[in-house]
Every structure is written in structure tokens, then in C-alpha cells.
Design a protein around this motif. Structure first.
Motif, PDB file in Angstrom:
ATOM      1  N   GLN A 384       0.826  -1.204   0.000  1.00 13.82           N
ATOM      2  CA  GLN A 384       0.000   0.000   0.000  1.00 13.82           C
ATOM      3  C   GLN A 384       0.864   1.258   0.000  1.00 13.82           C
ATOM      4  OE1 GLN A 384      -3.355   0.598  -0.170  1.00 13.82           O
ATOM      5  NE2 GLN A 384      -2.818   2.759  -0.142  1.00 13.82           N
ATOM      6  N   ALA A 385       1.905   1.267   0.830  1.00 15.29           N
ATOM      7  CA  ALA A 385       2.806   2.418   0.885  1.00 15.29           C
ATOM      8  C   ALA A 385       3.520   2.613  -0.452  1.00 15.29           C
ATOM      9  CB  ALA A 385       3.815   2.242   2.010  1.00 15.29           C
ATOM     10  N   THR A 386       3.898   1.501  -1.077  1.00 18.34           N
ATOM     11  CA  THR A 386       4.562   1.586  -2.382  1.00 18.34           C
ATOM     12  C   THR A 386       3.634   2.185  -3.427  1.00 18.34           C
ATOM     13  OG1 THR A 386       5.915  -0.358  -1.866  1.00 18.34           O
ATOM     14  CG2 THR A 386       5.736   0.266  -4.176  1.00 18.34           C
ATOM     15  N   TYR A 387       2.382   1.760  -3.422  1.00 19.66           N
ATOM     16  CA  TYR A 387       1.416   2.308  -4.373  1.00 19.66           C
ATOM     17  C   TYR A 387       1.231   3.804  -4.175  1.00 19.66           C
ATOM     18  CZ  TYR A 387      -3.019   3.425  -6.576  1.00 19.66           C
ATOM     19  OH  TYR A 387      -3.991   4.027  -7.326  1.00 19.66           O
ATOM     20  N   ASN A 388       1.211   4.248  -2.914  1.00 19.49           N
ATOM     21  CA  ASN A 388       1.061   5.678  -2.641  1.00 19.49           C
ATOM     22  C   ASN A 388       2.233   6.484  -3.195  1.00 19.49           C
ATOM     23  OD1 ASN A 388      -1.350   5.272  -1.285  1.00 19.49           O
ATOM     24  ND2 ASN A 388      -0.373   5.083   0.714  1.00 19.49           N
ATOM     25  N   ILE A 389       3.393   5.824  -3.329  1.00 13.75           N
ATOM     26  CA  ILE A 389       4.565   6.509  -3.879  1.00 13.75           C
ATOM     27  C   ILE A 389       4.557   6.483  -5.401  1.00 13.75           C
ATOM     28  CG2 ILE A 389       7.085   6.427  -4.074  1.00 13.75           C
ATOM     29  CD1 ILE A 389       7.198   5.478  -1.194  1.00 13.75           C
ATOM     30  N   VAL A 390       4.323   5.306  -5.980  1.00 12.45           N
ATOM     31  CA  VAL A 390       4.442   5.170  -7.441  1.00 12.45           C
ATOM     32  C   VAL A 390       3.345   5.929  -8.189  1.00 12.45           C
ATOM     33  CG1 VAL A 390       5.577   2.928  -7.253  1.00 12.45           C
ATOM     34  CG2 VAL A 390       3.092   3.030  -7.497  1.00 12.45           C
ATOM     35  N   LYS A 391       2.224   6.205  -7.521  1.00 16.41           N
ATOM     36  CA  LYS A 391       1.141   6.906  -8.215  1.00 16.41           C
ATOM     37  C   LYS A 391       1.359   8.423  -8.259  1.00 16.41           C
ATOM     38  CE  LYS A 391      -1.986   7.694  -4.295  1.00 16.41           C
ATOM     39  NZ  LYS A 391      -3.328   7.424  -3.741  1.00 16.41           N
ATOM     40  N   GLN A 392       2.383   8.915  -7.525  1.00 17.55           N
ATOM     41  CA  GLN A 392       2.646  10.346  -7.501  1.00 17.55           C
ATOM     42  C   GLN A 392       3.287  10.782  -8.819  1.00 17.55           C
ATOM     43  OE1 GLN A 392       1.591  12.318  -5.069  1.00 17.55           O
ATOM     44  NE2 GLN A 392       0.827  10.541  -3.922  1.00 17.55           N
ATOM     45  N   SER A 393       2.536  11.529  -9.611  1.00 14.10           N
ATOM     46  CA  SER A 393       3.030  11.954 -10.924  1.00 14.10           C
ATOM     47  C   SER A 393       4.073  13.059 -10.833  1.00 14.10           C
ATOM     48  CB  SER A 393       1.857  12.421 -11.785  1.00 14.10           C
ATOM     49  OG  SER A 393       1.168  13.492 -11.147  1.00 14.10           O
ATOM     50  N   ILE A 394       4.134  13.751  -9.698  1.00 13.81           N
ATOM     51  CA  ILE A 394       5.080  14.872  -9.580  1.00 13.81           C
ATOM     52  C   ILE A 394       6.493  14.382  -9.281  1.00 13.81           C
ATOM     53  CG2 ILE A 394       3.286  16.471  -8.832  1.00 13.81           C
ATOM     54  CD1 ILE A 394       4.263  16.107  -5.969  1.00 13.81           C
ATOM     55  N   LEU A 395       6.643  13.100  -8.942  1.00 15.71           N
ATOM     56  CA  LEU A 395       7.958  12.552  -8.630  1.00 15.71           C
ATOM     57  C   LEU A 395       8.545  11.854  -9.851  1.00 15.71           C
ATOM     58  CD1 LEU A 395       7.293  10.956  -5.104  1.00 15.71           C
ATOM     59  CD2 LEU A 395       8.290  13.192  -5.601  1.00 15.71           C
ATOM     60  N   THR A 396       9.847  11.989 -10.017  1.00 15.07           N
ATOM     61  CA  THR A 396      10.528  11.273 -11.092  1.00 15.07           C
ATOM     62  C   THR A 396      10.784   9.837 -10.668  1.00 15.07           C
ATOM     63  OG1 THR A 396      12.746  11.856 -10.287  1.00 15.07           O
ATOM     64  CG2 THR A 396      11.650  13.421 -11.773  1.00 15.07           C
ATOM     65  N   PHE A 397      11.190   9.011 -11.619  1.00 12.79           N
ATOM     66  CA  PHE A 397      11.479   7.612 -11.311  1.00 12.79           C
ATOM     67  C   PHE A 397      12.597   7.505 -10.273  1.00 12.79           C
ATOM     68  CE2 PHE A 397      14.097   3.840 -12.035  1.00 12.79           C
ATOM     69  CZ  PHE A 397      13.150   2.830 -11.861  1.00 12.79           C
ATOM     70  N   GLY A 398      13.629   8.324 -10.415  1.00 15.32           N
ATOM     71  CA  GLY A 398      14.735   8.290  -9.466  1.00 15.32           C
ATOM     72  C   GLY A 398      14.309   8.708  -8.070  1.00 15.32           C
ATOM     73  N   GLN A 399      13.440   9.732  -7.972  1.00 15.08           N
ATOM     74  CA  GLN A 399      12.963  10.180  -6.664  1.00 15.08           C
ATOM     75  C   GLN A 399      12.116   9.105  -5.984  1.00 15.08           C
ATOM     76  OE1 GLN A 399      11.004  13.770  -8.010  1.00 15.08           O
ATOM     77  NE2 GLN A 399      12.707  15.085  -7.337  1.00 15.08           N
ATOM     78  N   LYS A 400      11.285   8.441  -6.775  1.00 14.89           N
ATOM     79  CA  LYS A 400      10.472   7.359  -6.213  1.00 14.89           C
ATOM     80  C   LYS A 400      11.353   6.226  -5.692  1.00 14.89           C
ATOM     81  CE  LYS A 400       6.569   8.286  -9.311  1.00 14.89           C
ATOM     82  NZ  LYS A 400       5.752   7.762 -10.446  1.00 14.89           N
ATOM     83  N   LEU A 401      12.388   5.891  -6.433  1.00 10.08           N
ATOM     84  CA  LEU A 401      13.288   4.813  -6.037  1.00 10.08           C
ATOM     85  C   LEU A 401      14.036   5.172  -4.759  1.00 10.08           C
ATOM     86  CD1 LEU A 401      14.553   2.068  -6.687  1.00 10.08           C
ATOM     87  CD2 LEU A 401      16.267   3.283  -8.081  1.00 10.08           C
TER      88      LEU A 401
END
Length: 488
Positions: A384-401
Motif C-alpha cells: 500500500q505504501a509503495t502504491y502511494n509513492i508510485v502513483k505520484q506523478s510529480i515525482l521522477t522515477f529516481g525520486q520514487k526509487l
């Protein structure tokens, strides 16, 4: 200044100062108790600590653990209410009731004699009911207080019946002597006693169908709500832990697992239907109490204690910051839940890795027993926490990682550390951890739990109007406690 003001002013100001001083004294008492408890608990980690006073009270590492948590919450609430309740006419009474509630919880945890245990349980309900209805000139508050008090009295009667049945059956009246004698009692006696105690705990924790008193308790001031949701409802976890031996001997763990799990699912659904911030928090508390009861049913009483501690911190923060959340909230259309295949893969892999990390740190889930469900809950939480991060469009792939690599190891590691620490402090309990082989009931319920989780997260319940209406109806407070405008 007119004549009326001249006569009234000298009397109002001293009374306000007395109220302030009284609140400061209560805060100081709670803070001193917290600091002293932490100091003694640090000593208890190096030496064995187990004192018995006159056969009435027993102080050990578990007692100190709960004392520290309760006194910390009370100090926090007291500091917050010192400014939040400025000008509140019942401020002194509020501080006295909070102090009385804190002391009653501390007596409950330390009580060895059954009379002290039962008196403290009744006192907890008395003080909390008074806090719910502290504004005595508010009809809805009085109705909520009376409604909650009925549940608390019933809970006390149930607990008294279960504990006194054990006491008279064993002819012993302290927990230290009753627990070792349980194996000599007939199974029917153990079963009846355990059912009485379980029903008492279900009422106290607002487990379905005894949940309406908590939904109706919104008349309490916000600091009292924080104390209620962070401390009062957790009392059942303490009782179940103290009588863990009885639950194992009576073979009622499956009942606890089923009731707790069912409540967790229903309450999570009802939370989605609420529009009030406090009602959302109330449904969330009911769900978390369901998880706590479920963990007891799995045989992991140490996990239940860990859960009630962490839930207390989390819910105290949410209630004390609820005003800020309401102020900052803006009505907006809910975003549709969309997840791409790659995102779904990342969520699943993160859940598996997180669960494996927790299993490695705690040693749980490595064997096919009830401990698998602890790992399942961790996997769902991480997913659930991961989904809350990956769905954020304002973050880049590197920031999400980077965010995942920083947050998850720290979060899971902290939870595992607290879990291991609680387990260490509870090492003197005979049945602190009793994993059982996987049963058909557990497997079937695990499937239902997962289905319910996905139906909830994907919003599929909205396609069934009858289900929506049913969930909405069961999540309503008692009709006489619905908040109206107070008469001025």
C-alpha cells in the motif's frame, strides 16, 4: 466598568489562575511518572525485575512498559489541552478526569489481586464516560456519556464474571496463583470464563457489534478523544495478554482470530464512507482494534502489545492534529484508482521484499504456521505504501526509487526493533507467543481478507448499492448522540 463587571472580575481571575495551576500540576505529575518509569525500565533491561506488594500489585518489565506508554500519552494530552482548552469552563474537571483515568490504567496493569483488577477496569470506564459527557449542559454529550457508560458497565460485569469464576474455581485470588492453576480446571469452566473475558474485551475495544459507543463519543473534546483512541480501547489488549494462558487452555484463539479479522475488514470499508474527519478516525480505530484482536487469535500476544503501542502513538498524533487537517482540507473529486502493469509489479515485489526483510529481522513467517499472517499484514502495508509513492506523478522515477530505499528499510526496521524489544520485556509470560499450525479456517479467512482488501482498494464495493447502504447504516452513531447545534 459597570457595577456587575466590578463584582465579577475579582472572582473570575483567581479561579482562572487556579485552573491553570491545577493543569500544570497534572502535567508535572504525568511527566515525572513517565521519566521515572523510563529510568526504571532501562534498569529492568539489565536485571530481572519482579516485585510483589502485599499480594495486591505486581511490578515487572511489562508493567513498566505500559506505564511508560500511558504516562507519555497523558503528558502529551495534558500539554496539548493546557492551551487547546483555554477558556473552557470545565478545564479543571477535564484535567482531574484525565489524571484519574491515567492512574486507573496504571493500577489495572499492576494489579495482581482480582479485586484491584476489576475495580480499576470499572474506574477506567467511569472516567472515560465522564470525559465523553464533560459538557453536562449539552444534551447530546449527556446522551453519549450515558450510552457509553452502559457498554462500560456491561464490559465490567462480563470481566468480573470471567475472572471471579476462575478465582472461586481455583480458590485463589491473585493472577500469580490463578494462572498456574488453570491446567487443573475442567474445560467447560475454562471455556465459559474465557468467553466472558473475550466479550468484555470486545466491548471495550468497540469490536462489531459493540462499536456504536465509540462512533457516538464525538462529544468528547479532542484531547479526550486522543486519550480514548490511544489508550482506553487498547485496554482489551492488555487484558487478553494478562490472560493469554487462559485463552490457550480454553482453545478460543480461532474465535478471536475470526472476530478480529471480520471487524478489521468491515471497519476499513466503513471508513471510506465517512465525511467527518473524526468519524473516519473512529472507524480506523475499530479496524486497528480488529487487527489487535486478530493478532491475539494468531497466538502472538507480543505482536498485539506492539500493535497497541504503535497504534496509540499514531492515533494520538492524528487526533491532536485533526483540527489542522480540517482547516487544510478542501473538497475535491476523488481520483480514480489506476495502476499500470509495471506499477503493479513494483507494488507486489516491494510487498514481498518488505515481508522477507521483516521475517529475517524477527524470525517470523519462516515456518508454515499462524506467523504467516503477520508477514501477510506487513506485505500488504508495504504494498500500500509503495502504491502511494508510485502513483505520484510529480515525482521522477529516481525520486520514487530513492524514497522507497530510504523509507521502507527504516520503517520495517523500526517496527521489527520495537517488536523484538516488546518480546524481550514480555519474556516472563508463559504464552507470549504461541504460533499454531495453519488451519482451514485461517486459510479461508486469509483468502477472504485479501479479496476484501482488493475490493476496497479498487472501489468495487460502489457497484453494489445494497452493500454500500448496509455499510453506511452500521457505521452510524446512536441516534440520540448525533451532534446538533447547542442551545446558546
Amino acid at each position: 466598568m459597570n457595577l456587575k463587571q466590578a463584582f465579577e472580575t475579582p472572582f473570575i481571575r483567581p479561579q482562572r489562575k487556579i485552573s491553570n495551576y491545577y493543569c500544570y500540576v497534572v502535567t508535572a505529575i504525568c511527566a515525572i511518572v513517565f521519566l521515572a518509569t523510563v529510568l526504571i525500565m532501562l534498569i529492568a533491561t539489565t536485571v530481572h525485575l519482579d516485585f510483589n506488594f502485599w499480594g495486591l500489585f505486581r511490578i515487572n518489565a511489562f508493567t513498566l512498559l505500559i506505564w511508560g506508554v500511558v504516562s507519555f500519552f497523558s503528558t502529551l494530552v495534558s500539554i496539548y489541552s493546557s492551551t487547546y482548552l483555554t477558556g473552557f469552563r470545565y478545564r479543571t474537571r477535564f484535567a482531574a478526569l484525565c489524571l484519574g483515568f491515567t492512574l486507573s490504567v496504571m493500577v489495572l496493569v499492576a494489579a495482581d489481586h482480582v479485586v484491584a483488577l476489576l475495580i480499576s477496569w470499572f474506574l477506567m470506564g467511569f472516567f472515560m464516560a465522564r470525559l465523553i459527557g464533560i459538557e453536562s449542559d449539552w444534551p447530546e454529550a449527556c446522551a453519549a456519556s450515558e450510552y457509553a457508560q452502559k457498554f462500560f458497565i456491561l464490559s465490567g460485569v462480563m470481566l468480573s464474571a470471567g475472572v471471579l469464576l476462575l478465582a472461586f474455581s481455583t480458590e485463589k485470588f491473585t493472577q500469580a496463583k490463578i494462572i498456574p492453576a488453570l491446567s487443573s480446571l475442567p474445560k467447560p469452566t475454562l471455556l465459559v470464563s474465557s468467553l466472558f473475558i473475550i466479550f468484555s474485551c470486545l466491548i471495550q475495544s468497540a469490536i462489531y457489534p459493540f462499536h456504536r459507543w465509540l462512533l457516538s463519543a464525538m462529544t468528547a473534546p479532542t484531547p479526550a478523544s486522543a486519550l480514548m483512541h490511544a489508550g482506553f480501547v487498547n485496554g482489551s489488549g492488555i487484558i487478553l495478554t494478562l490472560f493469554a494462558s487462559l485463552m490457550v487452555h480454553a482453545d478460543v484463539l480461532t474465535l478471536l482470530f475470526a472476530v478480529g479479522g471480520l471487524t478489521a475488514i468491515i471497519a476499513q470499508f466503513t471508513k471510506l464512507l465517512q465525511v467527518s474527519v473524526k468519524q473516519k478516525l473512529a472507524c480506523s480505530t475499530i479496524a486497528q482494534m480488529g487487527f489487535m484482536i486478530m493478532q491475539c487469535g494468531l497466538g502472538f500476544f507480543n505482536a498485539a502489545v506492539t500493535h497497541l503501542i504503535l497504534h496509540g502513538f499514531y492515533k494520538a498524533y492524528l487526533f491532536l492534529s485533526s483540527g489542522e487537517n480540517i482547516k487544510a482540507s478542501v473538497p475535491e473529486k476523488p481520483m480514480p484508482i489506476l495502476i499500470r502493469p509495471l506499477q503493479a509489479l513494483v507494488v507486489i515485489m516491494s510487498g514481498i521484499i518488505g515481508a522477507g526483510f521483516f521475517a529475517w529481522l524477527t524470525g517470523k513467517g519462516k515456518v508454515l504456521d499462524s506467523g504467516i499472517f503477520l508477514i501477510l499484514v506487513v506485505a500488504i502495508t508495504v504494498g500500500q505504501a509503495t502504491y502511494n509513492i508510485v502513483k505520484q506523478s510529480i515525482l521522477t522515477f529516481g525520486q520514487k526509487l530513492v524514497l522507497q530505499l530510504l523509507v521502507f528499510p527504516a520503517g520495517i526496521g523500526s517496527y521489527a526493533l520495537i517488536y523484538n524489544g516488546v518480546s524481550y520485556l514480555m519474556k516472563d509470560f508463559a504464552f507470549v507467543e504461541v504460533p499454531s499450525p495453519l488451519s482451514l479456517v485461517q486459510i479461508l479467512f486469509g483468502v477472504v481478507f485479501l479479496l476484501g482488501f482488493f475490493i476496497m482498494k479498487l472501489g468495487l464495493y460502489k457497484n453494489f448499492p445494497w452493500l454500500y447502504v448496509k455499510l453506511l447504516n452500521i457505521s452510524q452513531p446512536y441516534r440520540h448522540t448525533i451532534l446538533n447545534y447547542k442551545n446558546k
